[in-house]
Design an enzyme around this catalytic site. Structure first.
Site, PDB file in Angstrom:
ATOM      1  CB  SER A   1      40.762  39.037  38.539  1.00 45.89           C
ATOM      2  OG  SER A   1      42.190  39.089  39.134  1.00 45.89           O
TER       3      SER A   1
HETATM    4  N1  LIG Z   1      48.159  43.819  43.783  1.00 45.29           N
HETATM    5  C1  LIG Z   1      46.892  42.802  44.070  1.00 45.29           C
HETATM    6  C2  LIG Z   1      45.908  43.430  43.410  1.00 45.29           C
HETATM    7  C3  LIG Z   1      44.578  42.720  43.768  1.00 45.29           C
HETATM    8  C4  LIG Z   1      43.330  43.183  43.240  1.00 45.29           C
HETATM    9  O1  LIG Z   1      43.173  44.341  43.369  1.00 45.29           O
HETATM   10  N2  LIG Z   1      42.196  42.396  42.759  1.00 45.29           N
HETATM   11  C5  LIG Z   1      40.845  42.811  42.482  1.00 45.29           C
HETATM   12  C6  LIG Z   1      40.412  42.200  41.229  1.00 45.29           C
HETATM   13  S1  LIG Z   1      41.422  42.489  39.847  1.00 45.29           S
HETATM   14  C7  LIG Z   1      40.142  42.760  43.601  1.00 45.29           C
HETATM   15  O2  LIG Z   1      40.241  42.094  44.408  1.00 45.29           O
HETATM   16  N3  LIG Z   1      39.003  43.779  43.661  1.00 45.29           N
HETATM   17  C8  LIG Z   1      38.230  43.744  44.632  1.00 45.29           C
HETATM   18  C9  LIG Z   1      38.581  44.581  46.068  1.00 45.29           C
HETATM   19  O3  LIG Z   1      39.788  45.197  45.918  1.00 45.29           O
HETATM   20  O4  LIG Z   1      37.758  44.517  47.049  1.00 45.29           O
HETATM   21  C10 LIG Z   1      47.282  41.335  43.441  1.00 45.29           C
HETATM   22  O5  LIG Z   1      48.433  41.212  42.509  1.00 45.29           O
HETATM   23  O6  LIG Z   1      46.954  40.254  44.101  1.00 45.29           O
END
Ligand SMILES: N[C@@H](CCC(=O)N[C@@H](CS)C(=O)NCC(=O)O)C(=O)O
Length: 240
Positions: A12
């Site tokens: 990630s």
């Molecule tokens: N803007 C957030 C984005 C976080 C994000 O979307 N992470 C993804 C993985 S790259 C995630 O957790 N996806 C799973 C979900 O949203 O349930 C940050 O910078 O932490």
């Protein structure tokens, strides 16, 4: 004594922004990997900690903090002796914050997440032309951010560089190489970041994992020329 636990997966980009920051600040921490495919982040105990169920998520004692940008700012504010990575001067901080918001709004949610949705949820096998055009526009803006300085928010490395390199290096290795001829300053910046001693372990390894998955979804776009550009970049990436 620092009691930090970082939850996430190294592929990630926002998790890698936090890993880079932890390393730059030499902060001891425990990394707890989550299997996102298996839905580890949606388990009740995780939802209690972060109802938004995103990674990275940082636990610091009793407190849970999520969103990489909030986490990396917090780490410098709370644990760094110096404000170099996140300057306290209001104007300098505003520049860093602008870059961090650019990463969130434009690069990550505006472009990268849309691509991931298309490939992994809608089974697309190509990057749409509009998506590529948006990314090239973003590269052109980054080129301008770097017009007078070696780093994105000025003469010194800040958390804005960590946040943006995590996403840019992933798209660079997966479907839109940062070509030196078109984006010389951005390409030099990527090389500069790549030469940090901890870059390979804390960013490049995870970026390659995700880039390989993305490229495997894009067989049609990999004609010989396109393939060659990536081979050149891949073979040089670790040495930069
Ligand atoms: N803007 C957030 C984005 C976080 C994000 O979307 N992470 C993804 C993985 S790259 C995630 O957790 N996806 C799973 C979900 O949203 O349930 C940050 O910078 O932490």
């Amino acid at each position: 004594m620092v009691n930090l636990i970082l939850y996430g997966t190294e592929s990630s980009p926002p998790v890698r922004a936090v890993l880079l920051t932890l390393r730059a600040l030499q902060l001891e921490h425990e990394f707890r990997p989550l299997d996102m495919q298996a839905g580890d982040h949606l388990k009740p105990e995780m939802l209690r900690k972060n109802p938004q169920h995103t990674v990275p998520m940082l636990e610091d004692g009793e407190s849970c903090i999520w969103d990489s940008h909030a986490i990396i700012g917090y780490l410098v504010n709370k644990y760094s002796q110096s404000d170099e990575l996140y300057p306290k001067d209001p104007l300098q901080r505003a520049v860093v914050d602008q870059r961090l918001h650019f990463e969130t709004g434009v690069l990550f949610h505006g472009i990268f997440k849309q691509l991931q949705r298309a490939l992994f949820k809608e089974n697309a096998t190509e990057v749409a032309k509009d998506r590529l055009a948006e990314l090239r526009d973003a590269y052109a803006l980054l080129e301008q951010f770097l017009a007078d300085n070696p780093y994105l928010a000025g003469p010194q490395l800040t958390i804005a560089d960590f946040s943006i390199v995590a996403t840019v290096s992933t798209v660079h290795l997966s479907y839109c190489p940062v070509e030196d001829t078109k984006y010389p300053k951005l390409s030099a910046w990527l090389a500069r970041l790549s030469s940090l001693p901890f870059y390979e372990e804390d960013n490049l390894r995870g970026a390659r994992l995700l880039a390989d998955k993305i490229r495997a979804k894009l067989p049609k776009q990999f004609d010989k020329l396109w393939q060659k550009a990536f081979e050149d970049i891949k073979s040089g990436a670790g040495k930069q």
